[in-house]
Write an enzyme that holds these catalytic residues in place. Structure first.
Site, PDB file in Angstrom:
ATOM      1  N   THR A  57      -7.719  -0.754  -5.501  1.00 25.03           N
ATOM      2  CA  THR A  57      -8.788  -0.513  -4.539  1.00 25.03           C
ATOM      3  C   THR A  57      -9.893   0.200  -5.305  1.00 25.03           C
ATOM      4  O   THR A  57      -9.604   0.811  -6.074  1.00 25.03           O
ATOM      5  CB  THR A  57      -8.309   0.442  -3.306  1.00 25.03           C
TER       6      THR A  57
ATOM      7  N   TYR B 287      -4.273   8.367  -0.882  1.00 20.10           N
ATOM      8  CA  TYR B 287      -4.285   6.901  -1.021  1.00 20.10           C
ATOM      9  C   TYR B 287      -4.884   6.110  -2.383  1.00 20.10           C
ATOM     10  O   TYR B 287      -3.985   5.530  -3.255  1.00 20.10           O
ATOM     11  CB  TYR B 287      -5.146   6.161  -0.028  1.00 20.10           C
TER      12      TYR B 287
HETATM   13  N1  LIG Z   1      -7.289  -4.232   3.283  1.00 23.97           N
HETATM   14  C1  LIG Z   1      -8.162  -3.912   2.527  1.00 23.97           C
HETATM   15  O1  LIG Z   1      -9.345  -3.708   2.671  1.00 23.97           O
HETATM   16  C2  LIG Z   1      -7.803  -3.149   1.213  1.00 23.97           C
HETATM   17  C3  LIG Z   1      -8.532  -2.767   0.263  1.00 23.97           C
HETATM   18  C4  LIG Z   1      -8.285  -2.328  -1.095  1.00 23.97           C
HETATM   19  C5  LIG Z   1      -7.008  -2.503  -1.664  1.00 23.97           C
HETATM   20  N2  LIG Z   1      -6.092  -3.053  -0.558  1.00 23.97           N
HETATM   21  C6  LIG Z   1      -4.564  -3.241  -1.117  1.00 23.97           C
HETATM   22  O2  LIG Z   1      -4.346  -4.467  -0.531  1.00 23.97           O
HETATM   23  C7  LIG Z   1      -2.696  -4.476  -0.443  1.00 23.97           C
HETATM   24  C8  LIG Z   1      -2.661  -5.197   0.795  1.00 23.97           C
HETATM   25  O3  LIG Z   1      -3.088  -4.644   1.834  1.00 23.97           O
HETATM   26  P1  LIG Z   1      -3.339  -5.349   3.389  1.00 23.97           P
HETATM   27  O4  LIG Z   1      -4.639  -5.051   4.090  1.00 23.97           O
HETATM   28  O5  LIG Z   1      -2.854  -6.824   3.443  1.00 23.97           O
HETATM   29  O6  LIG Z   1      -2.172  -4.443   4.202  1.00 23.97           O
HETATM   30  P2  LIG Z   1      -1.217  -4.957   5.144  1.00 23.97           P
HETATM   31  O7  LIG Z   1      -0.614  -3.556   5.759  1.00 23.97           O
HETATM   32  O8  LIG Z   1      -1.701  -5.876   5.952  1.00 23.97           O
HETATM   33  O9  LIG Z   1       0.034  -5.514   4.240  1.00 23.97           O
HETATM   34  C9  LIG Z   1       0.887  -4.882   3.493  1.00 23.97           C
HETATM   35  C10 LIG Z   1       2.274  -5.477   3.551  1.00 23.97           C
HETATM   36  O10 LIG Z   1       3.053  -5.029   2.798  1.00 23.97           O
HETATM   37  C11 LIG Z   1       4.515  -4.827   3.574  1.00 23.97           C
HETATM   38  N3  LIG Z   1       5.198  -3.532   3.044  1.00 23.97           N
HETATM   39  C12 LIG Z   1       4.691  -2.321   2.987  1.00 23.97           C
HETATM   40  N4  LIG Z   1       5.557  -1.553   2.478  1.00 23.97           N
HETATM   41  C13 LIG Z   1       6.535  -2.104   2.264  1.00 23.97           C
HETATM   42  C14 LIG Z   1       7.660  -2.081   1.268  1.00 23.97           C
HETATM   43  N5  LIG Z   1       8.105  -0.835   0.676  1.00 23.97           N
HETATM   44  N6  LIG Z   1       8.457  -3.165   1.169  1.00 23.97           N
HETATM   45  C15 LIG Z   1       8.494  -4.375   1.370  1.00 23.97           C
HETATM   46  N7  LIG Z   1       7.245  -4.739   2.168  1.00 23.97           N
HETATM   47  C16 LIG Z   1       6.482  -3.618   2.415  1.00 23.97           C
HETATM   48  C17 LIG Z   1       3.855  -4.707   4.989  1.00 23.97           C
HETATM   49  O11 LIG Z   1       5.017  -5.176   5.992  1.00 23.97           O
HETATM   50  C18 LIG Z   1       2.935  -5.711   4.932  1.00 23.97           C
HETATM   51  O12 LIG Z   1       3.207  -6.937   5.271  1.00 23.97           O
HETATM   52  C19 LIG Z   1      -2.280  -2.946  -0.505  1.00 23.97           C
HETATM   53  O13 LIG Z   1      -1.610  -2.813  -1.469  1.00 23.97           O
HETATM   54  C20 LIG Z   1      -3.734  -2.429  -0.313  1.00 23.97           C
HETATM   55  O14 LIG Z   1      -3.583  -1.057  -0.828  1.00 23.97           O
HETATM   56  C21 LIG Z   1      -6.359  -3.571   0.787  1.00 23.97           C
END
Ligand SMILES: NC(=O)c1ccc[n+]([C@@H]2O[C@H](COP(=O)([O-])OP(=O)(O)OC[C@H]3O[C@@H](n4cnc5c(N)ncnc54)[C@H](O)[C@@H]3O)[C@@H](O)[C@H]2O)c1
Length: 329
Positions: A118, A142
């Site tokens: 991120t 985070y």
């Molecule tokens: N959404 C954003 O703007 C953004 C920006 C920068 C980075 N990210 C990174 O992208 C990745 C995905 O984010 P997202 O927005 O899709 O979030 P999200 O919450 O929609 O997806 C995360 C998924 O991981 C699953 N999960 C969480 N902990 C788990 C575990 N211990 N074991 C198995 N499954 C697990 C959840 O059920 C979910 O389906 C993350 O790593 C986040 O840090 C997101």
């Protein structure tokens, strides 16, 4: 060859699954504990293993059974204020569990790792656009939990001979242009999602934090990347690694900033709906502007196809509408 997508039932992971299937050259398996993800976000042909990334026996068995050669690790907790309230929970979920997952991947001989990082690892950068080699200085648990994971992956790759691409996402937005998946978590905090909810009458108003920043209209400037373009960057990264490419850390953004107030105007115009906007004081830890320098990923052959902000907002509106109808069923 097959890819294990952790967190594949979540917002970005489910778009990655579609990107791989649409490209037609991969077997895809999803591991997700469904804590914030949804099984219905996945096409029926994809096997979903419901479980925790730190369950080493389950992960090892899944890797063996499917002949996994590459891991795309999306699973995480992602809400910055929650990480401030519950730092130990975040270090456990994001850092400790990533350690367990990478250990299993190493033991089982996984060749390639793609990791969701991120722009939060940069903290409050004073350089615009932000290059990848700027010294990382996250300002919340985070961002730190993610930066520690980056370090672990890089160190483990050196010691154990796998290759990796770390992708640092800027502000992710929009939904699958064909309407197959989108952002479905009810309490998401992303501006475009929240603004579309206000436009659709699901929120009474929208708060804007800070209108006295040194930007053209005083509100914060961010680099919004459309989620299918972002997923495609992962596909490009995977091809790079499978073709013998070296390990890399890359920003994912368009290199163009929009202000919060500009985004709100676009949401109002595209939706044709007005809503109340409340101007509030700045929040601590919000940098005035963050825009990606994104030459590395472009040089790898990534070509964005959905960079138009009107289009991103239209997708977000369509998805929010579909989600409301689904939740009524
Ligand atoms: N959404 C954003 O703007 C953004 C920006 C920068 C980075 N990210 C990174 O992208 C990745 C995905 O984010 P997202 O927005 O899709 O979030 P999200 O919450 O929609 O997806 C995360 C998924 O991981 C699953 N999960 C969480 N902990 C788990 C575990 N211990 N074991 C198995 N499954 C697990 C959840 O059920 C979910 O389906 C993350 O790593 C986040 O840090 C997101």
């Amino acid at each position: 060859m097959a890819v294990l997508v952790t967190g594949g039932a979540g917002y970005i992971g489910s778009h990655m699954v579609l990107a791989l299937l649409d490209a037609g050259h991969d077997r895809v398996v999803v591991l997700d504990d469904l804590s914030t993800g949804f099984d219905w976000a996945l096409p029926p042909e994809v096997e979903l293993v419901v479980g925790d990334v730190a369950d080493q026996a389950l992960v090892a068995e899944t890797i063996r059974r499917h002949g996994i050669d590459a891991l795309a690790h999306f699973a995480a907790r992602i809400v910055v204020p929650d990480s401030v309230a519950d730092p130990l929970g975040y270090y456990f979920a994001n850092t400790v569990k990533t350690r367990a997952l990478i250990e299993t991947a190493v033991r089982e001989g996984v060749r390639h790792v793609i990791f969701s990082s991120t722009a939060a690892v940069y903290g409050e950068p004073d350089v615009v656009p932000v290059p990848e080699d700027l010294v990382a200085a996250p300002i919340n648990p985070y961002g730190r939990s993610k930066l520690m994971s980056e370090w672990m992956i890089a160190d483990a790759a050196k010691a154990h001979g796998f290759t990796y691409v770390i992708l640092r996402y800027f502000n992710v937005a929009g939904a699958d242009p064909r309407g197959r998946t989108g952002q479905s978590t009810p309490n998401a905090t992303h501006l475009i999602k929240v603004a579309t909810q206000a436009a659709l009458g699901q929120r009474s108003h929208l708060d804007v934090y800070g209108t006295d920043y040194p930007t053209p209209d005083g509100s914060c400037l961010r680099d919004y990347i459309q989620v299918s373009d972002l997923a495609d960057a992962h596909r490009v990264a995977l091809d790079h690694l499978r073709n013998g490419g070296e390990s890399l850390t890359m920003n994912c953004g368009y290199g163009q900033g929009y202000s919060v107030l500009e985004v709100i105007d676009v949401v109002k115009r595209v939706s044709g709906r007005d809503f109340e906007v409340r101007l509030c004081p700045r929040r601590p830890g919000d940098p005035a502007r963050i825009v990606a320098q994104a030459d590395r990923i472009r040089n790898l052959g990534w070509t964005p196809r959905h960079a138009d902000l009107d289009g991103i907002v239209a997708q977000a509106l369509a998805w929010e509408d579909a989600l409301t109808k689904r939740n009524r069923l």
